[in-house]
Design a protein around this motif. Structure first.
Motif, PDB file in Angstrom:
ATOM      1  N   SER A   1     -49.557 -56.262 -15.979  1.00 53.34           N
ATOM      2  CA  SER A   1     -48.315 -56.802 -16.548  1.00 53.34           C
ATOM      3  C   SER A   1     -47.379 -57.283 -15.450  1.00 53.34           C
ATOM      4  O   SER A   1     -46.675 -58.280 -15.618  1.00 53.34           O
ATOM      5  CB  SER A   1     -47.625 -55.740 -17.409  1.00 53.34           C
ATOM      6  N   LEU A   2     -47.378 -56.601 -14.327  1.00 53.00           N
ATOM      7  CA  LEU A   2     -46.509 -56.993 -13.222  1.00 53.00           C
ATOM      8  C   LEU A   2     -46.952 -58.308 -12.602  1.00 53.00           C
ATOM      9  O   LEU A   2     -46.126 -59.161 -12.257  1.00 53.00           O
ATOM     10  CB  LEU A   2     -46.509 -55.888 -12.154  1.00 53.00           C
ATOM     11  N   LEU A   3     -48.266 -58.503 -12.483  1.00 53.29           N
ATOM     12  CA  LEU A   3     -48.795 -59.655 -11.757  1.00 53.29           C
ATOM     13  C   LEU A   3     -49.006 -60.891 -12.623  1.00 53.29           C
ATOM     14  O   LEU A   3     -48.844 -62.014 -12.144  1.00 53.29           O
ATOM     15  CB  LEU A   3     -50.129 -59.283 -11.109  1.00 53.29           C
ATOM     16  N   GLU A   4     -49.370 -60.693 -13.878  1.00 56.17           N
ATOM     17  CA  GLU A   4     -49.870 -61.841 -14.635  1.00 56.17           C
ATOM     18  C   GLU A   4     -49.145 -62.128 -15.937  1.00 56.17           C
ATOM     19  O   GLU A   4     -49.057 -63.275 -16.354  1.00 56.17           O
ATOM     20  CB  GLU A   4     -51.356 -61.601 -14.982  1.00 56.17           C
ATOM     21  N   VAL A   5     -48.657 -61.118 -16.609  1.00 52.35           N
ATOM     22  CA  VAL A   5     -48.239 -61.296 -17.993  1.00 52.35           C
ATOM     23  C   VAL A   5     -46.733 -61.169 -18.134  1.00 52.35           C
ATOM     24  O   VAL A   5     -46.112 -60.304 -17.522  1.00 52.35           O
ATOM     25  CB  VAL A   5     -48.927 -60.255 -18.904  1.00 52.35           C
ATOM     26  N   SER A   6     -46.146 -62.036 -18.921  1.00 52.69           N
ATOM     27  CA  SER A   6     -44.730 -61.948 -19.233  1.00 52.69           C
ATOM     28  C   SER A   6     -44.554 -61.165 -20.525  1.00 52.69           C
ATOM     29  O   SER A   6     -45.135 -61.491 -21.558  1.00 52.69           O
ATOM     30  CB  SER A   6     -44.130 -63.351 -19.406  1.00 52.69           C
ATOM     31  N   HIS A   7     -43.772 -60.095 -20.441  1.00 50.85           N
ATOM     32  CA  HIS A   7     -43.495 -59.276 -21.618  1.00 50.85           C
ATOM     33  C   HIS A   7     -41.991 -59.309 -21.873  1.00 50.85           C
ATOM     34  O   HIS A   7     -41.296 -58.305 -21.737  1.00 50.85           O
ATOM     35  CB  HIS A   7     -43.954 -57.830 -21.392  1.00 50.85           C
ATOM     36  N   SER A   8     -41.481 -60.453 -22.246  1.00 52.36           N
ATOM     37  CA  SER A   8     -40.050 -60.615 -22.391  1.00 52.36           C
ATOM     38  C   SER A   8     -39.459 -59.745 -23.480  1.00 52.36           C
ATOM     39  O   SER A   8     -38.261 -59.437 -23.467  1.00 52.36           O
ATOM     40  CB  SER A   8     -39.722 -62.088 -22.676  1.00 52.36           C
ATOM     41  N   ASP A   9     -40.284 -59.317 -24.442  1.00 48.16           N
ATOM     42  CA  ASP A   9     -39.778 -58.511 -25.545  1.00 48.16           C
ATOM     43  C   ASP A   9     -39.823 -57.013 -25.268  1.00 48.16           C
ATOM     44  O   ASP A   9     -39.304 -56.226 -26.055  1.00 48.16           O
ATOM     45  CB  ASP A   9     -40.579 -58.800 -26.823  1.00 48.16           C
ATOM     46  N   ASP A  10     -40.456 -56.615 -24.177  1.00 47.58           N
ATOM     47  CA  ASP A  10     -40.557 -55.190 -23.885  1.00 47.58           C
ATOM     48  C   ASP A  10     -39.190 -54.628 -23.497  1.00 47.58           C
ATOM     49  O   ASP A  10     -38.489 -55.196 -22.658  1.00 47.58           O
ATOM     50  CB  ASP A  10     -41.553 -54.937 -22.754  1.00 47.58           C
ATOM     51  N   GLU A  11     -38.837 -53.502 -24.071  1.00 42.73           N
ATOM     52  CA  GLU A  11     -37.542 -52.903 -23.793  1.00 42.73           C
ATOM     53  C   GLU A  11     -37.548 -52.035 -22.540  1.00 42.73           C
ATOM     54  O   GLU A  11     -36.515 -51.900 -21.879  1.00 42.73           O
ATOM     55  CB  GLU A  11     -37.104 -52.055 -24.981  1.00 42.73           C
ATOM     56  N   PHE A  12     -38.699 -51.444 -22.213  1.00 42.54           N
ATOM     57  CA  PHE A  12     -38.751 -50.487 -21.117  1.00 42.54           C
ATOM     58  C   PHE A  12     -39.772 -50.824 -20.034  1.00 42.54           C
ATOM     59  O   PHE A  12     -39.574 -50.475 -18.865  1.00 42.54           O
ATOM     60  CB  PHE A  12     -39.060 -49.086 -21.664  1.00 42.54           C
ATOM     61  N   LEU A  13     -40.884 -51.473 -20.395  1.00 43.25           N
ATOM     62  CA  LEU A  13     -41.982 -51.684 -19.454  1.00 43.25           C
ATOM     63  C   LEU A  13     -41.560 -52.515 -18.249  1.00 43.25           C
ATOM     64  O   LEU A  13     -41.875 -52.175 -17.103  1.00 43.25           O
ATOM     65  CB  LEU A  13     -43.165 -52.344 -20.161  1.00 43.25           C
ATOM     66  N   ASN A  14     -40.840 -53.619 -18.476  1.00 40.58           N
ATOM     67  CA  ASN A  14     -40.446 -54.477 -17.357  1.00 40.58           C
ATOM     68  C   ASN A  14     -39.547 -53.743 -16.376  1.00 40.58           C
ATOM     69  O   ASN A  14     -39.687 -53.886 -15.147  1.00 40.58           O
ATOM     70  CB  ASN A  14     -39.739 -55.733 -17.870  1.00 40.58           C
ATOM     71  N   ILE A  15     -38.619 -52.963 -16.919  1.00 39.03           N
ATOM     72  CA  ILE A  15     -37.707 -52.222 -16.042  1.00 39.03           C
ATOM     73  C   ILE A  15     -38.483 -51.197 -15.227  1.00 39.03           C
ATOM     74  O   ILE A  15     -38.282 -51.049 -14.017  1.00 39.03           O
ATOM     75  CB  ILE A  15     -36.615 -51.533 -16.876  1.00 39.03           C
ATOM     76  N   TRP A  16     -39.418 -50.478 -15.896  1.00 41.09           N
ATOM     77  CA  TRP A  16     -40.203 -49.473 -15.185  1.00 41.09           C
ATOM     78  C   TRP A  16     -41.055 -50.116 -14.092  1.00 41.09           C
ATOM     79  O   TRP A  16     -41.087 -49.654 -12.954  1.00 41.09           O
ATOM     80  CB  TRP A  16     -41.076 -48.708 -16.165  1.00 41.09           C
ATOM     81  N   MET A  17     -41.749 -51.196 -14.416  1.00 39.45           N
ATOM     82  CA  MET A  17     -42.644 -51.815 -13.448  1.00 39.45           C
ATOM     83  C   MET A  17     -41.889 -52.518 -12.322  1.00 39.45           C
ATOM     84  O   MET A  17     -42.490 -52.855 -11.293  1.00 39.45           O
ATOM     85  CB  MET A  17     -43.591 -52.794 -14.144  1.00 39.45           C
ATOM     86  N   SER A  18     -40.596 -52.724 -12.477  1.00 45.21           N
ATOM     87  CA  SER A  18     -39.827 -53.281 -11.360  1.00 45.21           C
ATOM     88  C   SER A  18     -39.842 -52.330 -10.162  1.00 45.21           C
ATOM     89  O   SER A  18     -39.580 -52.739  -9.027  1.00 45.21           O
ATOM     90  CB  SER A  18     -38.382 -53.571 -11.786  1.00 45.21           C
ATOM     91  N   LEU A  19     -40.177 -51.054 -10.404  1.00 46.03           N
ATOM     92  CA  LEU A  19     -40.338 -50.114  -9.294  1.00 46.03           C
ATOM     93  C   LEU A  19     -41.450 -50.542  -8.352  1.00 46.03           C
ATOM     94  O   LEU A  19     -41.475 -50.125  -7.185  1.00 46.03           O
ATOM     95  CB  LEU A  19     -40.649 -48.713  -9.829  1.00 46.03           C
TER      96      LEU A  19
END
Length: 226
Positions: free
Chosen positions: A114-132
């Motif tokens: 998800s970090l490298l390839e996929v856009s999950h614009s609707d995810d509420e928590f995953l994007n923030i977590w993977m920003s780590l």
């Protein structure tokens, strides 16, 4: 409606657990009821394929396990927010006096995909977590800009382990325990494609085979350059 077949499967599984670990002839919980004394803490991924207790053939009481998406250790941030990983680390190090912390990464990690390839614009928590793990992605973009997706992901997963080890040293009570020689940190990587277990050698800055693949051809060291 709850599937009765699923409940039957879980019930049968628990009965097998009872027979193995709890029935009178082999009840290890006689000792464990008094308290836990695990020999290691493992930060592992929530991925259903990479249960560290199963992979390391551990028994109940052996491992204190923290699982989250992409086996990430967040930085030390003592504020008023909720920090589940940090709280578990603190309990294990300051109260259980754990002597080993292992960060276990793995191949084909959905979090890094998800970090490298996929856009999950609707995810509420995953994007923030993977920003780590953005530092890991930045290293891959810098060192392997033209590599194929599989190579980039593998490198990113390994950098994720390395940066989680760096973050662990940012916790004062972890750093102090390491400096006193009371705590050791380890980086592991499970390659699901080969069945190999790799270990991060800090001196060589490389993941090297700790347990060779089942196949006759062993994999060579994988170097992750700065």
């Amino acid at each position: 409606m709850v599937s009765q077949d699923l409940l039957k499967r879980f019930s049968a599984g628990f009965q097998r657990f009872q027979k193995t670990w709890y029935c009178p002839e082999n009840n290890i919980y006689e000792d464990l009821r008094a308290g836990q004394n695990p020999y290691a803490l493992v930060v592992a991924c929530s991925d259903s394929r990479v249960d560290p207790v199963l992979l390391l053939d551990a028994t109940p009481g052996d491992l204190f396990v923290i699982r989250n998406v992409a086996n990430l250790v967040p930085p030390y941030e003592p504020d008023s927010h909720h920090h589940g990983v940090s709280a578990a680390l603190e309990y294990a190090v300051r109260h259980l006096r754990i002597e080993h912390i292992m960060v276990m990464g793995h191949a084909k990690c959905g979090g890094f995909t998800s970090l490298l390839e996929v856009s999950h614009s609707d995810d509420e928590f995953l994007n923030i977590w993977m920003s780590l793990a953005c530092r890991a992605k930045a290293e891959v973009d810098r060192t392997l800009p033209d590599a194929d997706p599989d190579e980039r992901q593998r490198a990113c997963e390994m950098w994720g382990v390395r940066f989680s080890l760096d973050n662990l040293m940012g916790y004062p009570w972890i750093r102090e325990a390491v400096e006193r020689g009371e705590l050791l940190l380890h980086g592991l990587y499970f390659d699901m494609g080969t069945g190999e277990l790799l270990y991060f050698d800090a001196h060589r800055e490389a993941f090297v085979p700790m347990v060779e693949a089942c196949a006759s051809a062993g994999a060579s060291s994988v170097r992750v350059r700065r």
